[in-house]
Design an enzyme around this catalytic site. Structure first.
Site, PDB file in Angstrom:
ATOM      1  N   ARG A 230       0.817  -1.215   0.000  1.00 10.55           N
ATOM      2  CA  ARG A 230       0.000   0.000   0.000  1.00 10.55           C
ATOM      3  C   ARG A 230       0.854   1.270   0.000  1.00 10.55           C
ATOM      4  NH1 ARG A 230      -2.410  -3.571  -1.273  1.00 10.55           N
ATOM      5  NH2 ARG A 230      -4.331  -4.472  -0.442  1.00 10.55           N
TER       6      ARG A 230
ATOM      7  N   SER B 119     -10.304   1.414   4.194  1.00 13.86           N
ATOM      8  CA  SER B 119      -9.518   0.930   5.323  1.00 13.86           C
ATOM      9  C   SER B 119      -8.746   2.085   5.953  1.00 13.86           C
ATOM     10  CB  SER B 119      -8.533  -0.154   4.862  1.00 13.86           C
ATOM     11  OG  SER B 119      -9.231  -1.278   4.374  1.00 13.86           O
TER      12      SER B 119
ATOM     13  N   GLU C 206      -3.465   4.258   6.583  1.00 10.17           N
ATOM     14  CA  GLU C 206      -3.579   4.107   5.131  1.00 10.17           C
ATOM     15  C   GLU C 206      -4.233   5.357   4.541  1.00 10.17           C
ATOM     16  OE1 GLU C 206      -5.564   1.019   1.891  1.00 10.17           O
ATOM     17  OE2 GLU C 206      -4.854   0.273   3.821  1.00 10.17           O
TER      18      GLU C 206
END
Length: 330
Positions: free
Chosen positions: A194, A249, A319
């Protein structure tokens, strides 16, 4: 829904970073398409956040590049807003220029055995995935139902169900401040879980590089097989993730852990501040109702982070990116 008075109040919150002379330069270049003190909540998946001092919509890569180059030449801060997921915009809004990226052109070409898809950075990722499935092209079906744009996916190495951008990206055309356009190969992106070299740069005090378009390598496969696979991913997503307004998320999964499991085990599932709460369905999703303040979500982030650190000694990494005029001393 916000009242007219509430929206007027929101429009007055943003801090000024643009002189009247600079604003006139943008009006001259973009005319009535330039909006001043435009509320951003309607453009984000969390449906929260204050106004943009200036907002432009770019409908092509040419317009996107022209906007960032003018902002750079005038030395004003700018932020490129795609699908509005994975970001939390401050209640105080964003100073300078926000560019709403709607550059969505997509084309396909055969590359021997495989097919190369070239997509502009404002293309909706989930819609592109469905387009590829309909053409019998495998590689993006994991992205069905994933919010955001191609540009955001390139920057954040978006992924789901065992697939991600690192698996399919050939290269990306990227505008670099002061240097113009450069083509980054997959290896140039220095992908991690990510993350990419572009995302890691967001934490540094420098002008952001901007993704203009991306080339992805796809593999021919049966439409029926791809559709069945995508339908299974969609069913799994609906079963495990909440509906409603959220940013996706909230935290990256720490090594050897799932962030949602840690937050739930720390007793934070359903915890609420204001009208923002940690989802009872999946604890790594923070959901917002009408009237939710970004500051409430930020406070909820701090509570979850501290609870997990105190109970398990694990320091989770966001994130989601916090964007805009935040007072980090408070």
């Amino acid at each position: 829904m916000k009242s007219d008075a509430g929206e007027r109040d929101e429009r007055m919150n943003v801090k000024t970073a643009v002189s009247e002379m600079t604003r006139d330069r943008f009006v001259e270049a973009f005319g009535d398409t330039l909006k001043l003190n435009e509320p951003l909540a309607r453009y984000t998946s969390a449906r929260v956040g204050g106004p943009a001092e200036m907002l432009l919509t770019a409908h092509s890569v040419t317009e996107l590049r022209r906007a960032v180059e003018l902002a750079y030449s005038q030395r004003i801060p700018f932020f490129v807003l795609g699908g509005g997921s994975n970001i939390l915009v401050s209640d105080e809004g964003i100073s300078g220029l926000v560019i709403l990226n709607r550059a969505r052109n997509v084309r396909f070409r055969h590359n021997g055995i495989n097919v190369v898809c070239t997509a502009e950075s404002g293309a909706n990722l989930s819609s592109l995935a469905r387009q590829c499935i309909a053409k019998g092209l495998s590689g993006l079906e994991w992205a069905v139902g994933v919010p955001g744009t191609v540009g955001g996916a390139v920057v954040g190495n978006a992924g789901a169900h065992g697939g991600d951008m690192k698996d399919i990206l050939l290269d990306a055309s990227i505008w670099e401040p002061g240097n113009g356009v450069r083509v980054y190969s997959n290896s140039d992106m220095k992908y991690e879980y990510r993350s990419s070299v572009l995302k890691r740069d967001q934490h540094k005090a420098r002008t952001r590089r901007v993704v203009l378009s991306a080339e992805m390598q796809l593999v021919p496969e049966s439409v029926e097989v791809l559709t069945a696979r995508a339908d299974a991913f969609t069913a799994q997503r609906k079963q495990s993730q909440p509906g409603g307004a959220s940013m996706g998320s909230m935290f990256k999964n720490p090594e050897n852990y799932y962030a949602g499991y840690l937050i739930e085990t720390a007793g934070m599932k359903g915890y609420q501040i204001g009208s923002a709460r940690i989802s009872e369905k999946h604890a790594n999703f923070f959901v917002s109702e009408d009237g939710t303040k970004a500051d409430d979500i930020r406070a909820l982030i701090a509570e979850a982070w501290n609870s997990v650190r105190d109970q398990f000694g694990v320091e989770m990494e966001l994130e989601v990116e916090l964007v805009g005029n935040w007072d980090f001393k408070s």
